[in-house]
Structure formats: C-alpha cells, structure tokens
Design a protein around this motif. Structure first.
Motif, PDB file in Angstrom:
ATOM      1  N   GLY A  92      92.216  47.576 112.799  1.00  0.00           N
ATOM      2  CA  GLY A  92      90.316  48.361 113.060  1.00  0.00           C
ATOM      3  C   GLY A  92      89.472  46.925 113.125  1.00  0.00           C
ATOM      4  O   GLY A  92      90.490  45.377 113.245  1.00  0.00           O
ATOM      5  N   ARG A  93      88.881  47.235 113.226  1.00  0.00           N
ATOM      6  CA  ARG A  93      88.026  46.163 114.199  1.00  0.00           C
ATOM      7  C   ARG A  93      87.442  45.015 112.810  1.00  0.00           C
ATOM      8  O   ARG A  93      86.799  45.622 111.735  1.00  0.00           O
ATOM      9  N   LYS A  94      87.696  43.712 113.574  1.00  0.00           N
ATOM     10  CA  LYS A  94      87.116  42.935 111.702  1.00  0.00           C
ATOM     11  C   LYS A  94      85.365  43.418 111.817  1.00  0.00           C
ATOM     12  O   LYS A  94      85.240  42.683 112.439  1.00  0.00           O
ATOM     13  N   LYS A  95      84.645  43.442 110.999  1.00  0.00           N
ATOM     14  CA  LYS A  95      83.880  43.372 110.423  1.00  0.00           C
ATOM     15  C   LYS A  95      82.976  42.365 110.284  1.00  0.00           C
ATOM     16  O   LYS A  95      83.203  41.517 109.172  1.00  0.00           O
ATOM     17  N   LEU A  96      81.604  41.507 111.100  1.00  0.00           N
ATOM     18  CA  LEU A  96      81.665  40.121 110.337  1.00  0.00           C
ATOM     19  C   LEU A  96      80.257  40.084 110.352  1.00  0.00           C
ATOM     20  O   LEU A  96      79.500  41.276 110.109  1.00  0.00           O
ATOM     21  N   LYS A  97      79.848  39.340 109.291  1.00  0.00           N
ATOM     22  CA  LYS A  97      78.933  39.827 107.576  1.00  0.00           C
ATOM     23  C   LYS A  97      77.588  39.463 108.807  1.00  0.00           C
ATOM     24  O   LYS A  97      77.236  37.682 109.501  1.00  0.00           O
ATOM     25  N   ILE A  98      76.282  39.857 108.712  1.00  0.00           N
ATOM     26  CA  ILE A  98      75.218  39.327 110.137  1.00  0.00           C
ATOM     27  C   ILE A  98      74.385  38.998 109.024  1.00  0.00           C
ATOM     28  O   ILE A  98      73.978  39.387 108.196  1.00  0.00           O
ATOM     29  N   TYR A  99      73.569  37.670 109.112  1.00  0.00           N
ATOM     30  CA  TYR A  99      72.558  37.089 108.641  1.00  0.00           C
ATOM     31  C   TYR A  99      71.478  37.338 109.294  1.00  0.00           C
ATOM     32  O   TYR A  99      71.660  36.681 110.318  1.00  0.00           O
ATOM     33  N   PRO A 100      70.483  37.636 108.510  1.00  0.00           N
ATOM     34  CA  PRO A 100      69.167  37.616 108.964  1.00  0.00           C
ATOM     35  C   PRO A 100      68.202  36.053 109.625  1.00  0.00           C
ATOM     36  O   PRO A 100      69.033  35.750 109.149  1.00  0.00           O
ATOM     37  N   PRO A 101      67.827  36.119 111.049  1.00  0.00           N
ATOM     38  CA  PRO A 101      67.196  34.876 111.238  1.00  0.00           C
ATOM     39  C   PRO A 101      66.082  34.535 110.013  1.00  0.00           C
ATOM     40  O   PRO A 101      65.709  34.752 109.173  1.00  0.00           O
ATOM     41  N   PRO A 102      66.500  32.956 109.969  1.00  0.00           N
ATOM     42  CA  PRO A 102      65.562  31.971 108.537  1.00  0.00           C
ATOM     43  C   PRO A 102      63.656  32.145 109.035  1.00  0.00           C
ATOM     44  O   PRO A 102      63.757  32.719 110.425  1.00  0.00           O
TER      45      PRO A 102
END
Length: 229
Positions: free
Chosen positions: A66-76
């Motif tokens: 499966g596709r690797k899930k990337l952690k998305i951080y909110p903009p500062p």
C-alpha cells in the motif's frame, strides 16, 4: 508486302506490355493498415510466495504494498495578518533602536523640517573612532535606515569626499557649521567638483566655528590650552 523494321517491332511489344500491366495492376494493389494489440497484463504473483524472493521484487509490485502515509504538519502561524508591511515595521524598529530621540531623523528630513540640513551647508561630523571630518554637503540620500550624505573638503590641496551614514553607531554627532547663503536649485551639487565652482578648504570656517562655540559654552579649545602652557 510491307515488312516492319525490328525497331518498330520492339516498341510495339513494349506498348502492349505496358497496356497489359495497367490492366493487371489493380489486382495486385492492397491497403496498408495497423492492427492494435492490447498490452498484455502481467502475470499475477503467487499468493504463497516465500519471503526470500520478496526482496528481489520491486516494492511497487510486491503483494499488499500500500501507499506510505506521510504525516502532514499544519503551516506555522504567520504575523502577516497583524503586520501587512514587514519591511516598514523592521525599519521603524531599527530607527527606534539607533535614534531613540529622533533628532537625527528630523535633522535630515528636509521635506518636513525647515531647519534641517540642506545641500550647500558646511557640516562637521564627529566619530567615536577617528578624527572628525568637515566639508560641504553635496547631496542627501533619504533611504530610511540607509540615509546618508556626501561631504567634500580639500586636504593638502587635494579634493576629498566622504559618504557618511546618518544612523551609523560610529557617528557621534553631526553639527551645522555654516548655512548656505541661498537655496540651491539642484538637489546634488556635483558641479562643485570642477575647479571653477570648487569651494576649496573649509578648515578656516570650521576653526572659527569651534572658537565661537568654546566662547559661548565656556570651554577652551585644545589650541588655547597649549598656548597657555
């Protein structure tokens, strides 16, 4: 009985052959077309494949990859909502640190202050490190924190110019020795570099100014102290 020459007989045979060729040509003509064949589907991998062989198969082709899930951080958080012009805010903060009283800013703000420095005035600049320098103000460059002015003097019969930053920490004081007699028509007096308009040395004017200043303030100059000794 008339007989045909061999040359005419050969031409007649050629014509008959070409005529027969024209009649038979449509039978041998055919159209060229390209047949499309679909891309063959890859053979499915066996369900029970030993783990030893999985390392030899690319990751994208491995079963259950499966596709690797990337952690998305909110903009500062950005101060853009509170500060629409950060350059102007930074300039104001630097001016507040370098010129807290606002005297130098008013001294060179000729657009708002009528008693400010104008081109043609004789100025004396005192530095924290080094000897003071005096000269005629040739131009004033208003650029916020980079505001500067150009002085010209004559030392040992050689014209010398110095560009001084108004808000430089090395500048201790800027004094107006003598005002110009009348308002100059130009904002930059570069024509004073020519021998015809050169003012020459201003050391005599500066020495008279320092003498009058010492009399008014009650402080003796260094030359007077040496003469008394």
């Amino acid at each position: 009985m008339a007989t045909f020459s061999p040359v005419l007989r050969q031409l007649g045979c050629l014509r008959s052959f070409m005529k027969a060729d024209r009649l038979l040509r449509p039978q041998f003509s055919r159209s060229i077309s390209t047949a499309y064949s679909p891309k063959p589907e890859p053979a499915p991998l066996p369900s029970k494949l030993p783990k030893l062989f999985l390392s030899q198969i690319p990751t994208r082709l491995q079963p259950n990859a499966g596709r690797k899930k990337l952690k998305i951080y909110p903009p500062p958080p950005t101060p853009r909502a509170n500060c629409k012009d950060p350059v102007a805010a930074l300039t104001e903060s630097q001016l507040a640190a370098l010129d807290p009283t606002g005297e130098r800013r008013a001294l060179f703000d000729y657009r708002r202050n009528p008693r400010s420095v104008k081109v043609g005035d004789i100025l004396r600049v005192t530095f924290k490190n080094g000897d003071p320098f005096s000269g005629v103000c040739l131009s004033i460059r208003l650029r916020g924190i980079d505001t500067s002015f150009l002085l010209r003097n004559e030392l040992t019969r050689v014209g010398v110019e110095m560009a001084v930053k108004v808000f430089s920490p090395n500048v201790e004081s800027v004094e107006i020795v003598q005002r110009t007699e009348k308002r100059k028509r130009r904002a930059r007096l570069y024509y004073m570099r020519k021998p015809r308009h050169d003012m020459g040395s201003v050391e005599n004017i500066v020495s008279n100014y320092l003498r009058q200043k010492s009399v008014l303030t009650g402080q003796r100059s260094a030359g007077a102290r040496r003469q008394r000794r």
